[in-house]
Write a protein that holds these residues in place. Structure first.
Motif, PDB file in Angstrom:
ATOM      1  N   ALA A  35     -11.596 -17.537  29.887  1.00 12.62           N
ATOM      2  CA  ALA A  35     -10.940 -18.473  30.798  1.00 12.62           C
ATOM      3  C   ALA A  35      -9.739 -17.745  31.408  1.00 12.62           C
ATOM      4  O   ALA A  35      -9.173 -16.838  30.795  1.00 12.62           O
ATOM      5  CB  ALA A  35     -10.494 -19.718  30.032  1.00 12.62           C
ATOM      6  N   SER A  36      -9.366 -18.142  32.626  1.00 13.48           N
ATOM      7  CA  SER A  36      -8.371 -17.355  33.345  1.00 13.48           C
ATOM      8  C   SER A  36      -7.538 -18.198  34.290  1.00 13.48           C
ATOM      9  O   SER A  36      -8.051 -19.147  34.905  1.00 13.48           O
ATOM     10  CB  SER A  36      -9.089 -16.266  34.152  1.00 13.48           C
ATOM     11  N   THR A  37      -6.263 -17.839  34.394  1.00 12.35           N
ATOM     12  CA  THR A  37      -5.356 -18.424  35.368  1.00 12.35           C
ATOM     13  C   THR A  37      -4.578 -17.285  35.999  1.00 12.35           C
ATOM     14  O   THR A  37      -4.065 -16.420  35.284  1.00 12.35           O
ATOM     15  CB  THR A  37      -4.364 -19.402  34.695  1.00 12.35           C
ATOM     16  N   THR A  38      -4.509 -17.250  37.321  1.00 12.63           N
ATOM     17  CA  THR A  38      -3.731 -16.238  38.028  1.00 12.63           C
ATOM     18  C   THR A  38      -2.875 -16.937  39.065  1.00 12.63           C
ATOM     19  O   THR A  38      -3.386 -17.746  39.845  1.00 12.63           O
ATOM     20  CB  THR A  38      -4.650 -15.209  38.719  1.00 12.63           C
ATOM     21  N   VAL A  39      -1.579 -16.630  39.054  1.00 16.42           N
ATOM     22  CA  VAL A  39      -0.668 -17.250  40.009  1.00 16.42           C
ATOM     23  C   VAL A  39       0.240 -16.200  40.638  1.00 16.42           C
ATOM     24  O   VAL A  39       0.534 -15.175  40.028  1.00 16.42           O
ATOM     25  CB  VAL A  39       0.200 -18.356  39.367  1.00 16.42           C
ATOM     26  N   GLU A  40       0.662 -16.490  41.858  1.00 23.10           N
ATOM     27  CA  GLU A  40       1.656 -15.637  42.516  1.00 23.10           C
ATOM     28  C   GLU A  40       3.033 -16.221  42.232  1.00 23.10           C
ATOM     29  O   GLU A  40       3.233 -17.432  42.332  1.00 23.10           O
ATOM     30  CB  GLU A  40       1.398 -15.593  44.023  1.00 23.10           C
ATOM     31  N   VAL A  41       3.947 -15.340  41.867  1.00 22.15           N
ATOM     32  CA  VAL A  41       5.321 -15.745  41.583  1.00 22.15           C
ATOM     33  C   VAL A  41       6.264 -14.971  42.496  1.00 22.15           C
ATOM     34  O   VAL A  41       5.910 -13.910  43.019  1.00 22.15           O
ATOM     35  CB  VAL A  41       5.689 -15.519  40.102  1.00 22.15           C
ATOM     36  N   ASN A  42       7.449 -15.485  42.659  1.00 22.73           N
ATOM     37  CA  ASN A  42       8.443 -14.869  43.525  1.00 22.73           C
ATOM     38  C   ASN A  42       8.899 -13.512  42.997  1.00 22.73           C
ATOM     39  O   ASN A  42       9.047 -12.558  43.754  1.00 22.73           O
ATOM     40  CB  ASN A  42       9.621 -15.826  43.676  1.00 22.73           C
ATOM     41  N   ARG A  43       9.146 -13.443  41.689  1.00 19.99           N
ATOM     42  CA  ARG A  43       9.551 -12.183  41.068  1.00 19.99           C
ATOM     43  C   ARG A  43       9.359 -12.283  39.563  1.00 19.99           C
ATOM     44  O   ARG A  43       9.195 -13.370  39.020  1.00 19.99           O
ATOM     45  CB  ARG A  43      10.986 -11.818  41.423  1.00 19.99           C
ATOM     46  N   LEU A  44       9.384 -11.120  38.922  1.00 16.92           N
ATOM     47  CA  LEU A  44       9.301 -11.051  37.458  1.00 16.92           C
ATOM     48  C   LEU A  44      10.656 -10.615  36.924  1.00 16.92           C
ATOM     49  O   LEU A  44      11.551 -10.221  37.684  1.00 16.92           O
ATOM     50  CB  LEU A  44       8.182 -10.098  37.048  1.00 16.92           C
ATOM     51  N   PHE A  45      10.813 -10.651  35.608  1.00 19.34           N
ATOM     52  CA  PHE A  45      12.129 -10.442  35.020  1.00 19.34           C
ATOM     53  C   PHE A  45      12.635  -9.000  35.045  1.00 19.34           C
ATOM     54  O   PHE A  45      13.813  -8.766  34.849  1.00 19.34           O
ATOM     55  CB  PHE A  45      12.167 -11.000  33.595  1.00 19.34           C
ATOM     56  N   LEU A  46      11.760  -8.028  35.295  1.00 17.63           N
ATOM     57  CA  LEU A  46      12.180  -6.630  35.397  1.00 17.63           C
ATOM     58  C   LEU A  46      11.972  -6.137  36.818  1.00 17.63           C
ATOM     59  O   LEU A  46      10.876  -6.301  37.380  1.00 17.63           O
ATOM     60  CB  LEU A  46      11.380  -5.738  34.434  1.00 17.63           C
ATOM     61  N   ASP A  47      12.981  -5.529  37.395  1.00 14.76           N
ATOM     62  CA  ASP A  47      12.848  -4.974  38.737  1.00 14.76           C
ATOM     63  C   ASP A  47      11.732  -3.937  38.760  1.00 14.76           C
ATOM     64  O   ASP A  47      11.630  -3.101  37.871  1.00 14.76           O
ATOM     65  CB  ASP A  47      14.164  -4.331  39.184  1.00 14.76           C
ATOM     66  N   GLY A  48      10.884  -4.001  39.774  1.00 15.08           N
ATOM     67  CA  GLY A  48       9.769  -3.066  39.918  1.00 15.08           C
ATOM     68  C   GLY A  48       8.479  -3.547  39.291  1.00 15.08           C
ATOM     69  O   GLY A  48       7.405  -3.035  39.595  1.00 15.08           O
ATOM     70  N   ALA A  49       8.567  -4.535  38.388  1.00 17.48           N
ATOM     71  CA  ALA A  49       7.358  -5.093  37.770  1.00 17.48           C
ATOM     72  C   ALA A  49       6.681  -6.009  38.785  1.00 17.48           C
ATOM     73  O   ALA A  49       7.334  -6.875  39.378  1.00 17.48           O
ATOM     74  CB  ALA A  49       7.687  -5.858  36.491  1.00 17.48           C
ATOM     75  N   VAL A  50       5.385  -5.810  38.985  1.00 12.68           N
ATOM     76  CA  VAL A  50       4.645  -6.621  39.953  1.00 12.68           C
ATOM     77  C   VAL A  50       3.576  -7.489  39.294  1.00 12.68           C
ATOM     78  O   VAL A  50       2.919  -8.278  39.961  1.00 12.68           O
ATOM     79  CB  VAL A  50       4.017  -5.741  41.056  1.00 12.68           C
TER      80      VAL A  50
END
Length: 135
Positions: free
Chosen positions: A108-123
């Protein structure tokens, strides 16, 4: 422990057969693992290949594999994957890496787009839930 990955006929099929709608666990014994989200960092906690979804995905699945193995599990034991991406345009690059780890039935899977992650450069950040068979 019985694990069933299912796509019931009562709902539309998953997009492109990429995942299961339902992961069902019927455990007489065993354990359930809930892994925290993993980002592509090296052993010093520095983001690898800032902005590069493929390189970060490779590292993330290496880390997840190590966490699962430490608890007697592997990728075949994964029930659910939750993925956070800063750009869904990078989905093909992530999918190419992910699909190598799940050649059989897809969890089972969920994928979402987020504004940013907690570490700079992490995508990308990935968390999984897995069922560990009884020893």
């Amino acid at each position: 422990m019985t694990v069933t990955l299912d796509n019931p006929a009562t709902v539309p099929a998953p997009f492109g057969d990429r995942f299961a709608h339902v992961a069902r666990l019927d455990p007489p014994a065993g354990a359930l693992l809930l892994l925290s989200g993993q980002v592509g960092v090296n052993d010093d906690g520095v983001v690898v290949a800032p902005g590069d979804v493929r390189a970060q995905s490779e590292r993330i699945f290496e880390l997840i594999g190590g966490l699962l193995a430490a608890h007697g599990a592997g990728f075949a034991d994964v029930l659910h994957i939750r993925t956070f991406m800063t750009d869904l345009g990078d989905l093909a690059g992530y999918a190419a890496v992910r699909n190598r780890h799940f050649p059989g039935p897809k969890p089972a899977s969920t994928t979402v787009e987020v504004n940013r992650l907690f570490l700079d450069g992490a995508v990308i950040e990935v968390e999984v839930t897995a069922a560990v068979p009884a020893a």
